[in-house]
Design an enzyme around this catalytic site. Structure first.
Site, mmCIF file in Angstrom:
data_model
loop_
_atom_site.group_PDB
_atom_site.id
_atom_site.type_symbol
_atom_site.label_atom_id
_atom_site.label_comp_id
_atom_site.label_asym_id
_atom_site.label_seq_id
_atom_site.Cartn_x
_atom_site.Cartn_y
_atom_site.Cartn_z
ATOM 1 N N ILE A 1 3.114 -0.927 2.132
ATOM 2 C CA ILE A 1 3.613 -2.275 1.876
ATOM 3 C C ILE A 1 3.127 -3.247 2.949
ATOM 4 O O ILE A 1 2.832 -4.409 2.669
ATOM 5 C CB ILE A 1 5.150 -2.281 1.772
ATOM 6 C CG1 ILE A 1 5.648 -3.603 1.216
ATOM 7 C CG2 ILE A 1 5.806 -1.990 3.122
ATOM 8 C CD1 ILE A 1 5.246 -3.865 -0.210
ATOM 9 N N SER B 1 3.080 1.630 15.219
ATOM 10 C CA SER B 1 3.070 2.575 14.104
ATOM 11 C C SER B 1 2.680 3.947 14.615
ATOM 12 O O SER B 1 1.762 4.063 15.441
ATOM 13 C CB SER B 1 2.079 2.114 13.022
ATOM 14 O OG SER B 1 2.038 3.029 11.952
ATOM 15 N N ARG B 2 3.340 4.967 14.140
ATOM 16 C CA ARG B 2 3.027 6.322 14.596
ATOM 17 C C ARG B 2 1.700 6.821 14.049
ATOM 18 O O ARG B 2 1.020 7.611 14.701
ATOM 19 C CB ARG B 2 4.142 7.280 14.165
ATOM 20 C CG ARG B 2 5.445 7.100 14.914
ATOM 21 C CD ARG B 2 6.492 8.062 14.418
ATOM 22 N NE ARG B 2 6.811 7.843 13.003
ATOM 23 C CZ ARG B 2 7.639 8.586 12.293
ATOM 24 N NH1 ARG B 2 8.235 9.622 12.860
ATOM 25 N NH2 ARG B 2 7.881 8.315 11.033
ATOM 26 N N LYS C 1 12.775 -5.061 2.392
ATOM 27 C CA LYS C 1 13.859 -4.588 1.535
ATOM 28 C C LYS C 1 13.750 -3.077 1.341
ATOM 29 O O LYS C 1 12.639 -2.530 1.384
ATOM 30 C CB LYS C 1 13.841 -5.339 0.195
ATOM 31 C CG LYS C 1 12.598 -5.080 -0.670
ATOM 32 C CD LYS C 1 12.760 -3.827 -1.514
ATOM 33 C CE LYS C 1 11.472 -3.451 -2.182
ATOM 34 N NZ LYS C 1 11.509 -2.099 -2.787
ATOM 35 N N ASP D 1 14.693 1.932 -5.056
ATOM 36 C CA ASP D 1 13.783 1.214 -4.162
ATOM 37 C C ASP D 1 13.047 0.113 -4.929
ATOM 38 O O ASP D 1 13.039 -1.033 -4.495
ATOM 39 C CB ASP D 1 12.793 2.169 -3.496
ATOM 40 C CG ASP D 1 11.836 1.431 -2.574
ATOM 41 O OD1 ASP D 1 12.193 1.195 -1.404
ATOM 42 O OD2 ASP D 1 10.727 1.070 -3.032
#
Length: 308
Positions: free
Chosen positions: A14, A36-37, A90, A168
């Protein structure tokens, strides 16, 4: 006016598909870091975690949290404690109760907290809301059916507790409904289909009624192949209004009233910039409350195992 120095936390699908292009297209924002991993973005400083970014990264004014909802509360709390404005993808969290303390923390810090519902920014949503405000409603039907393998490939978190499963995507429909319908509506019955090897539903049927007794029916599916369906049909005293393509198109009895290219996320970031400028927050939990009601009231059925 200096640009808002923004960092993204969680560079998944996303964020790549929507947030990065929207930030680039929205004046007033400068992407200065990513935490970010598992992913990086060429030309943007990268950090393994939000904690690392806040400790050793460039100056940041605002954080966009694009991680899965499980664990997002702690990240939002950390960012607010560090004096950053926070945008929440969201759904805003994995539970309803965790959001209230974040609202209080944002107010205490004098920072903006924006719980986003991107589908409310689809181009046909506001015109639909304006038309429905002056009409008598007869019935509402929602069909929100898409292919989880296309939109969430390999994302097993979505079927874990707090991942919401079919809700979702379906919470997007609820975010539109709670914005365009002139009266509140409440759940009366629900059936949730859980794959026998998963912890969140893959399909659901929901029955609501508004305060005037108007029925609202929602049919949700996370296994639809071929054309995808994101439709809301409202029967009124002046004919049928239909929102399709997730809110990009509005028709009345087949006549097209609005048909515009998707522009949700640039509008979302313009809203974020305006909230920051005015020193305001925007946190509406109504769509998430409807999902919580579905889990509380829903009758559970067992579906075939799902293997992504």
């Amino acid at each position: 006016m200096s640009p808002i120095r923004l960092a993204i936390v969680g560079l998944g699908k996303i964020a790549r598909d929507q947030h990065l292009p929207a930030i680039a297209a929205t004046p007033g924002f400068e992407l200065v870091a990513i935490a970010s991993r598992n992913a990086t973005q060429e030309g943007v400083p990268h950090f393994h975690s939000l904690e690392d970014l806040l400790a050793g990264g460039p100056p940041v004014d605002a954080i966009s949290l694009c991680t899965p909802p499980q664990g997002r509360r702690a990240l939002a709390e950390m960012a607010l404690r560090a004096g950053k404005h926070v945008l929440l993808e969201k759904p805003p969290g994995a539970t309803v109760s965790e959001i209230g303390p974040l609202v209080a923390a944002a107010a205490a810090a004098g920072r903006t907290l924006f719980a986003t519902w991107h589908s409310r920014f689809a181009p046909a949503v506001e015109p639909a809301r304006a038309l429905l405000a002056g009409r008598t409603l007869r019935a509402v039907r929602v069909e929100w059916k898409e292919d989880v393998r296309v939109w969430h490939p390999g994302q097993d978190w979505i079927f874990e507790p707090g991942g919401l499963g079919v809700f979702d995507p379906a919470i997007n429909a609820l975010s539109i409904l709670t914005h365009i319908l002139p009266r509140p509506f409440f759940l009366s019955a629900a059936t949730l289909a859980f794959p026998e090897n998963r912890q969140a539903p893959i399909a659901a049927e929901l029955d609501f009624a508004d305060t005037a007794g108007v029925p609202v029916r929602a049919e949700l599916d996370f296994l639809q192949t071929g054309p995808q369906t994101w439709d809301i049909h409202v029967e009124t005293d002046e004919g049928r209004l239909s929102l399709s393509l997730g809110g990009a198109r509005l028709t009345q009895d087949g006549t097209v009233l609005v048909d515009e290219k998707e522009a949700e996320y640039p509008a979302l970031y313009r809203r974020f910039a305006g909230l920051i400028e005015r020193g305001e927050s925007d946190v509406d939990l109504t769509p998430l409350l409807h999902v919580a009601d579905a889990f509380m009231l829903g009758r559970r059925t067992v579906a075939a195992p799902f293997f992504g």
